[in-house]
Design a protein around this motif. Structure first.
Motif, PDB file in Angstrom:
ATOM      1  N   GLN A 194     -53.130  15.316  86.055  1.00 25.28           N
ATOM      2  CA  GLN A 194     -53.828  14.024  85.932  1.00 25.28           C
ATOM      3  C   GLN A 194     -55.228  14.194  85.349  1.00 25.28           C
ATOM      4  N   ILE A 195     -55.627  15.460  85.135  1.00 24.67           N
ATOM      5  CA  ILE A 195     -57.014  15.705  84.695  1.00 24.67           C
ATOM      6  C   ILE A 195     -57.097  16.287  83.276  1.00 24.67           C
ATOM      7  N   TYR A 196     -56.322  17.378  83.013  1.00 24.97           N
ATOM      8  CA  TYR A 196     -56.575  18.027  81.713  1.00 24.97           C
ATOM      9  C   TYR A 196     -55.779  17.389  80.577  1.00 24.97           C
ATOM     10  N   GLU A 197     -56.168  17.845  79.401  1.00 20.35           N
ATOM     11  CA  GLU A 197     -55.703  17.231  78.133  1.00 20.35           C
ATOM     12  C   GLU A 197     -55.971  15.727  78.110  1.00 20.35           C
ATOM     13  N   GLY A 237     -55.400  24.483  92.092  1.00 22.15           N
ATOM     14  CA  GLY A 237     -54.014  24.766  91.688  1.00 22.15           C
ATOM     15  C   GLY A 237     -53.964  25.588  90.416  1.00 22.15           C
ATOM     16  N   ILE A 238     -52.789  25.701  89.842  1.00 22.91           N
ATOM     17  CA  ILE A 238     -52.488  26.595  88.702  1.00 22.91           C
ATOM     18  C   ILE A 238     -53.399  27.833  88.737  1.00 22.91           C
ATOM     19  N   ARG A 239     -53.355  28.495  89.877  1.00 22.60           N
ATOM     20  CA  ARG A 239     -54.318  29.572  90.127  1.00 22.60           C
ATOM     21  C   ARG A 239     -53.992  30.866  89.398  1.00 22.60           C
ATOM     22  N   GLN A 260     -56.259  10.740  83.185  1.00 21.60           N
ATOM     23  CA  GLN A 260     -55.363   9.574  83.120  1.00 21.60           C
ATOM     24  C   GLN A 260     -56.113   8.352  82.583  1.00 21.60           C
ATOM     25  N   GLU A 261     -57.427   8.271  82.895  1.00 19.45           N
ATOM     26  CA  GLU A 261     -58.223   7.143  82.383  1.00 19.45           C
ATOM     27  C   GLU A 261     -58.287   7.224  80.849  1.00 19.45           C
ATOM     28  N   ILE A 262     -58.431   8.439  80.327  1.00 22.74           N
ATOM     29  CA  ILE A 262     -58.499   8.606  78.856  1.00 22.74           C
ATOM     30  C   ILE A 262     -57.139   8.291  78.220  1.00 22.74           C
ATOM     31  N   GLN A 263     -56.041   8.624  78.912  1.00 23.68           N
ATOM     32  CA  GLN A 263     -54.718   8.257  78.348  1.00 23.68           C
ATOM     33  C   GLN A 263     -54.625   6.729  78.235  1.00 23.68           C
ATOM     34  N   TYR A 271     -57.342  27.224  73.291  1.00 26.96           N
ATOM     35  CA  TYR A 271     -57.924  26.081  72.566  1.00 26.96           C
ATOM     36  C   TYR A 271     -59.216  25.711  73.252  1.00 26.96           C
ATOM     37  N   ALA A 272     -60.330  25.767  72.509  1.00 28.76           N
ATOM     38  CA  ALA A 272     -61.631  25.600  73.147  1.00 28.76           C
ATOM     39  C   ALA A 272     -62.360  24.386  72.609  1.00 28.76           C
ATOM     40  N   LEU A 273     -62.250  23.288  73.364  1.00 24.40           N
ATOM     41  CA  LEU A 273     -62.867  22.013  72.967  1.00 24.40           C
ATOM     42  C   LEU A 273     -63.969  21.622  73.955  1.00 24.40           C
ATOM     43  N   PRO A 330     -55.580  31.685  84.128  1.00 24.90           N
ATOM     44  CA  PRO A 330     -57.041  31.826  84.115  1.00 24.90           C
ATOM     45  C   PRO A 330     -57.732  30.698  83.352  1.00 24.90           C
ATOM     46  N   THR A 331     -58.829  30.196  83.917  1.00 27.64           N
ATOM     47  CA  THR A 331     -59.629  29.120  83.313  1.00 27.64           C
ATOM     48  C   THR A 331     -61.054  29.656  83.216  1.00 27.64           C
ATOM     49  N   THR A 332     -61.548  29.852  81.999  1.00 26.13           N
ATOM     50  CA  THR A 332     -62.736  30.689  81.823  1.00 26.13           C
ATOM     51  C   THR A 332     -63.722  30.088  80.826  1.00 26.13           C
TER      52      THR A 332
HETATM   53  P1  FAD Z   1     -65.578  13.787  82.682  1.00 27.71           P
HETATM   54  O1  FAD Z   1     -65.364  13.478  81.253  1.00 27.71           O
HETATM   55  O2  FAD Z   1     -66.968  13.992  83.147  1.00 27.71           O
HETATM   56  O3  FAD Z   1     -64.922  12.619  83.553  1.00 27.71           O
HETATM   57  C1  FAD Z   1     -65.222  12.391  84.930  1.00 27.71           C
HETATM   58  C2  FAD Z   1     -64.483  11.133  85.377  1.00 27.71           C
HETATM   59  O4  FAD Z   1     -64.939   9.985  84.600  1.00 27.71           O
HETATM   60  C3  FAD Z   1     -62.966  11.217  85.144  1.00 27.71           C
HETATM   61  O5  FAD Z   1     -62.293  10.550  86.186  1.00 27.71           O
HETATM   62  C4  FAD Z   1     -62.778  10.451  83.848  1.00 27.71           C
HETATM   63  O6  FAD Z   1     -61.475   9.911  83.704  1.00 27.71           O
HETATM   64  C5  FAD Z   1     -63.834   9.356  83.980  1.00 27.71           C
HETATM   65  N1  FAD Z   1     -64.227   8.842  82.666  1.00 27.71           N
HETATM   66  C6  FAD Z   1     -64.919   9.472  81.683  1.00 27.71           C
HETATM   67  N2  FAD Z   1     -65.038   8.675  80.608  1.00 27.71           N
HETATM   68  C7  FAD Z   1     -64.391   7.523  80.889  1.00 27.71           C
HETATM   69  C8  FAD Z   1     -64.148   6.315  80.171  1.00 27.71           C
HETATM   70  N3  FAD Z   1     -64.593   6.131  78.920  1.00 27.71           N
HETATM   71  N4  FAD Z   1     -63.448   5.333  80.792  1.00 27.71           N
HETATM   72  C9  FAD Z   1     -62.992   5.503  82.055  1.00 27.71           C
HETATM   73  N5  FAD Z   1     -63.187   6.629  82.778  1.00 27.71           N
HETATM   74  C10 FAD Z   1     -63.867   7.628  82.194  1.00 27.71           C
HETATM   75  N6  FAD Z   1     -60.504  22.023  77.962  1.00 27.71           N
HETATM   76  C11 FAD Z   1     -60.328  22.707  76.793  1.00 27.71           C
HETATM   77  O7  FAD Z   1     -60.955  22.422  75.785  1.00 27.71           O
HETATM   78  N7  FAD Z   1     -59.382  23.701  76.728  1.00 27.71           N
HETATM   79  C12 FAD Z   1     -58.641  24.074  77.782  1.00 27.71           C
HETATM   80  O8  FAD Z   1     -57.797  24.971  77.665  1.00 27.71           O
HETATM   81  C13 FAD Z   1     -58.839  23.388  79.033  1.00 27.71           C
HETATM   82  N8  FAD Z   1     -58.128  23.761  80.149  1.00 27.71           N
HETATM   83  C14 FAD Z   1     -58.490  23.218  81.361  1.00 27.71           C
HETATM   84  C15 FAD Z   1     -57.936  23.745  82.539  1.00 27.71           C
HETATM   85  C16 FAD Z   1     -58.344  23.257  83.774  1.00 27.71           C
HETATM   86  C17 FAD Z   1     -57.777  23.851  85.017  1.00 27.71           C
HETATM   87  C18 FAD Z   1     -59.307  22.207  83.841  1.00 27.71           C
HETATM   88  C19 FAD Z   1     -59.786  21.674  85.163  1.00 27.71           C
HETATM   89  C20 FAD Z   1     -59.817  21.667  82.690  1.00 27.71           C
HETATM   90  C21 FAD Z   1     -59.435  22.162  81.441  1.00 27.71           C
HETATM   91  N9  FAD Z   1     -60.007  21.689  80.259  1.00 27.71           N
HETATM   92  C22 FAD Z   1     -59.804  22.353  79.065  1.00 27.71           C
HETATM   93  C23 FAD Z   1     -60.992  20.614  80.311  1.00 27.71           C
HETATM   94  C24 FAD Z   1     -60.382  19.238  80.546  1.00 27.71           C
HETATM   95  O9  FAD Z   1     -59.756  18.782  79.395  1.00 27.71           O
HETATM   96  C25 FAD Z   1     -61.509  18.315  81.025  1.00 27.71           C
HETATM   97  O10 FAD Z   1     -61.827  18.693  82.336  1.00 27.71           O
HETATM   98  C26 FAD Z   1     -61.116  16.857  80.968  1.00 27.71           C
HETATM   99  O11 FAD Z   1     -60.923  16.437  79.623  1.00 27.71           O
HETATM  100  C27 FAD Z   1     -62.137  15.944  81.648  1.00 27.71           C
HETATM  101  O12 FAD Z   1     -63.446  16.236  81.267  1.00 27.71           O
HETATM  102  P2  FAD Z   1     -64.575  16.439  82.417  1.00 27.71           P
HETATM  103  O13 FAD Z   1     -64.023  17.409  83.382  1.00 27.71           O
HETATM  104  O14 FAD Z   1     -65.851  16.768  81.735  1.00 27.71           O
HETATM  105  O15 FAD Z   1     -64.684  15.037  83.127  1.00 27.71           O
END
Ligand code: FAD
Ligand code: CAA
Length: 379
Positions: free
Chosen positions: A360-363, A203-205, A366-369, A123-125, A208-210
């Protein structure tokens, strides 16, 4: 109200536990160390029907439900969080939008291949400049005769490079923010579609994340998912369920860390007795166990709501928020129970701790949740 799993769900849990113990756990540390994805594990999951758990048999699935799906992700993640997210991204992020928004032909072709495990999905967003702020994406798609021409790049794509079918979001109208986004099914091997940097991660090494690169990539117009402009809603509704898959991954990681900590606390002796006999340790274990159980209940509840056709977006954001934070706290405490040994690769708890952080980061961070839950409470 009934908190008991059905016989079918219990059987699936047992089957996945056996598979995870025999086929996934033995190489988990080694695959993590070598950053190695093993397609054979995915193929074996396909043989067991795990790659299409909730989809009807006519689309190659086993006609089960979303509770069974989260149980499978949990049990895989209990021994290897990378394997857990391989299934989660494949099933709830790549297959779900095709099941929900695809036309009959797309389901018979793409969903069938995904469900049977003949094809792996992604899934590529996300993009370099568009992570949390999805609507600011820049990848473009322009209609040219029978094809859309895609240009741009996607980053952080789980299963990137190894997947066969990608659900890709791109702007068909740059001036309209949310309403200018469309969703496409893009197959590996399509001209103009290549892979860039593979991330080196904490982690989750072995997942693959590409980076994905689109240079005048010609996608047949039949591969448009839904209608032009539907992309943002397709992306968001996909994440509504996907987030619960990550909650399940977090529950599995936390349970794995707890299991290891309990066993170690009973065996390790200091001051002439097992460390578990100290209240300082047993209270820690009690708190960890209570948090795992609460996280599991939220996760199963969200999956049950989805299976019943009831609203589940808020429940799913809550399960991901709570379970992700719980997994982080629990894995840090598990390392603490192991003392110095926990800080080494001789035991799996350091891997669990590194793996927990991503939940706590992807999907959606936690701030976005919190933003999603807050908006739902006040809208
Ligand atoms: P940013 O959006 O730049 O955020 C940086 C910080 O600012 C975070 O702490 C965030 O919470 C905070 N922040 C941003 N906006 C706000 C706000 N409005 N209010 C409060 N705090 C805010 N994406 C895909 O599409 N497909 C995948 O398969 C996928 N797999 C992934 C696998 C891994 C290992 C990783 C690391 C990421 C993956 N992602 C994938 C991307 C992932 O969804 C994003 O990294 C994530 O949504 C955060 O985006 P960002 O890294 O650009 O952080
Ligand atoms: N379902 C359907 N429609 C939805 C929706 C949902 N869940 N959420 C929002 N919408 C609709 C809104 O109703 C609104 O529609 P109208 O214009 O018709 O009113 C429109 O979409 C815009 O909504 P918002 O104003 O809420 O949009 P926003 O720009 O403020 O963004 C956001 C909202 C929740 C922050 C969203 O951008 C978001 O979820 N960001 C996080 C991204 C993310 O989770 N990425 C994960 C990538 S996948 C991944 O990481 C893979 C992996 O783990 C393996």
């Amino acid at each position: 109200m009934n908190f008991q799993l059905t016989e079918e769900q219990e059987m699936l849990r047992k089957m996945v536990q056996d598979f995870a113990k025999k086929e996934v756990e033995p190489t988990a540390a080694e695959r993590d160390e070598e950053e190695r994805f093993d397609r054979k594990i995915f193929d074996k999951m396909a043989e067991l029907g795990l790659t299409g758990i909730p989809w009807p048999e006519e689309y190659g699935g086993i006609g089960s439900d979303y509770v069974s799906y989260v149980i499978a992700v949990e049990e895989l993640s209990r021994v290897c969080a990378s394997t857990g997210v391989t299934l989660s991204a494949h099933l709830s992020l790549a297959s779900w939008p095709i099941y929900k928004y695809g036309n009959e032909e797309q389901k018979k072709n793409f969903l069938y291949r995904l469900a049977t495990g003949e094809a792996l999905g992604a899934y590529a967003l996300s993009e370099p400049g568009a992570g949390s702020d999805v609507a600011s994406m820049r990848t473009s798609a322009k209609l040219d005769g029978d094809h859309y021409i895609l240009n741009g790049s996607k980053v952080w794509i789980t299963n990137g490079g190894v997947a066969d079918i990608y659900v890709v979001f791109a702007k068909t109208d740059h001036d309209a923010r949310h309403k200018g986004i469309s969703a496409f099914i893009v197959e590996k091997g399509t001209e103009g579609f290549t892979f860039g940097k593979k991330e080196k991660k904490l982690g989750i090494r072995s997942s693959p994340t590409t980076e994905l690169i689109f240079e005048n990539c010609r996608v047949p117009k039949e591969n448009l998912l839904g209608n032009e402009g539907d992309g943002f809603k397709i992306a968001m509704s996909t994440l509504d369920g996907g987030r619960n898959g990550i909650a399940a991954q977090a529950v599995g990681i936390a349970q794995g860390a707890l299991d290891a900590a309990v066993n170690y606390a009973k065996e390790r002796e200091q001051f002439g007795k097992p460390i578990a006999n100290n209240q300082g340790i047993s209270f820690k274990l009690a708190d960890m166990a209570t948090e795992v159980e609460a996280a599991r209940l939220l996760t199963y509840q969200a999956a049950w709501l989805e299976s019943e056709g009831l609203p589940y977006g808020k429940a799913s954001a809550m399960s991901k928020l709570f379970a992700g934070d719980a997994a982080m706290r629990i894995t840090v405490e598990a390392v603490q129970v192991f003392g110095g040994y926990g800080y080494t690769k001789d035991y799996p708890v350091e891997r669990y701790m590194r793996d927990a952080k991503i939940t706590q980061i992807y999907e959606g961070t936690q701030e976005i949740q919190r933003l999603v839950i807050g908006r739902m409470l006040t809208k």
